[in-house]
Design an enzyme around this catalytic site. Structure first.
Site, PDB file in Angstrom:
ATOM      1  N   LYS A 185       0.832  -1.364  -0.068  1.00  0.00           N
ATOM      2  CA  LYS A 185       0.083   0.152  -0.023  1.00  0.00           C
ATOM      3  C   LYS A 185       0.835   1.221   0.013  1.00  0.00           C
ATOM      4  CE  LYS A 185       0.580   1.201   4.562  1.00  0.00           C
ATOM      5  NZ  LYS A 185       0.978   2.678   4.772  1.00  0.00           N
ATOM      6  N   THR A 242      -3.786   5.607   3.640  1.00  0.00           N
ATOM      7  CA  THR A 242      -2.407   6.119   3.286  1.00  0.00           C
ATOM      8  C   THR A 242      -2.699   6.874   1.903  1.00  0.00           C
ATOM      9  OG1 THR A 242      -1.414   3.978   4.362  1.00  0.00           O
ATOM     10  CG2 THR A 242       0.086   5.566   3.124  1.00  0.00           C
TER      11      THR A 242
END
Ligand code: NAD
Ligand code: G3P
Length: 320
Positions: A185, A242
């Site tokens: 990620k 994120t």
């Protein structure tokens, strides 16, 4: 007793949170000057300013001081984990080691759980991962994480001992999915930062998050992860946080790249090394990871932002 090794933002935040819940917590730093500063200021002034260390957090500089019964959390940056384990292997034999890092090792192209297994085969590896900014944890904001450990009994015990009123911990035995979700990620977050920094729009970010998730799944499932782990906190959950928040260093690094601005080299950006490691692993496995490829090419200066986007947009048309 819980011993947190690594006194950066995350290690300090977890130590503070667990200490507030009662019990003793050790906080180890590799730099004696850093340990002394923690002792004097009772605060991690550099990485987590404004958060006092509770009295029951003890900064330590010697791994010898970690008692045999302590649960060990490894909260160091991914590219230092292998060295920490190899250089101090005698301290880790047959221990339960909970990785808190998110990344893939540049030399071996594996994540933190596999790194623990490779470096200390007698240890029981686990990983604590999921959407969580250190500052949020330190300020007692509600946070949910995933604890992954192949051994159910050990995993359940860790889930109990690491849960606090503000930190809700879900458990899985799928360490592969948990470690790859947290690592990959970060790469997609850099890409999202780039498109926002370059003013390419929120629609482009949504496309990158979605196709990035497909890319994360492609690698993780091929390596034996469960789809539900990728869809959970450690995958989709952390990707969402994120890629959409300037609280993320990976996202902010991407923003700077997209704006053509320099970025502070002292800031930990796990996705940069992980992009290279993941791309190398993908090539070994024969998996397509075009976003990771574009991020790596951009980081290596092989392409500029426009060319990186063209690399993605000019790919052959395919089914979703
Ligand atoms: N900060 C967050 O919000 C957050 C949240 C979840 C997970 N994490 C993960 O935690 C890990 C650590 O990140 P952080 O935010 O605490 O980093 P940080 O940049 O705040 O601190 C890194 C720390 O590692 C120490 N360090 C550097 N080299 C070392 C070595 N060789 N041995 C031991 N320690 C060394 C540094 O002194 C520094 O204190 C990363 O993998 C990150 O992805 C961070
Ligand atoms: O600041 P980042 O980009 O390292 O992200 C921190 C955490 O991983 C978010 O869950």
């Amino acid at each position: 007793m819980i011993s947190v090794l690594g006194a950066g933002a995350f290690g300090t935040a977890v130590a503070v949170s667990l200490a507030r819940n009662g019990g003793s917590v050790q906080l180890w730093a590799h730099d004696p000057a850093h340990v002394e500063a923690l002792r004097q200021a009772r605060e991690n002034v550099l990485r987590l300013p404004g958060v006092p260390l509770p009295d029951n957090v003890e900064p330590i500089e010697r791994l010898d001081d970690v008692p045999p019964e302590a649960v060990i959390l490894l909260a160091v940056p991914m590219q230092t984990l292998r060295h920490l384990l190899q250089d101090n292997a005698e301290h880790f034999l047959a221990r339960t080691l909970v990785a808190c890092c998110k990344g893939m090792d540049l030399k071996t192209h594996v994540g933190p759980v596999q790194t623990i297994s490779d470096c200390v085969p007698t240890a029981m590896p686990a990983i604590l991962t999921g959407p969580s900014f250190a500052a949020d944890i330190a300020h007692g904001l509600p946070t949910a994480l995933t604890l992954a450990c192949r051994d159910e009994r050990v995993g359940k015990a860790l889930q109990q001992s690491l849960t606090t009123p503000n930190l809700r911990i879900y458990r899985t035995t799928d360490t592969i999915g948990a470690e790859l979700g947290g690592a990959l990620k970060n790469v997609i977050a850099i890409a999202c930062g780039v498109v926002i920094g370059a003013r390419l729009g929120d629609s482009a970010r949504a496309a990158l998050m979605t196709r990035g998730y497909a890319e994360m799944q492609r690698m993780a499932l091929r390596l034996g992860a469960k789809p539900e782990t990728l869809a959970g906190l450690s995958g989709f959950g952390d990707l969402a946080l994120t890629c959409t928040s300037e609280g993320s260093r990976n996202f902010r690094f991407g923003l700077s790249l997209g704006q053509g601005e320099p970025f502070d080299t002292d800031v930990t950006v796990e996705g940069a090394a992980t992009a290279r490691a993941a791309l190398a692993r993908a090539r070994e496995l024969g998996i397509e990871m075009p976003i990771t490829g574009a991020v790596t090419a951009l980081l290596d200066g092989q392409v500029d932002v426009r060319q990186a986007m063209d690399m993605l947009l000019s790919r052959p048309l395919k089914d979703e």
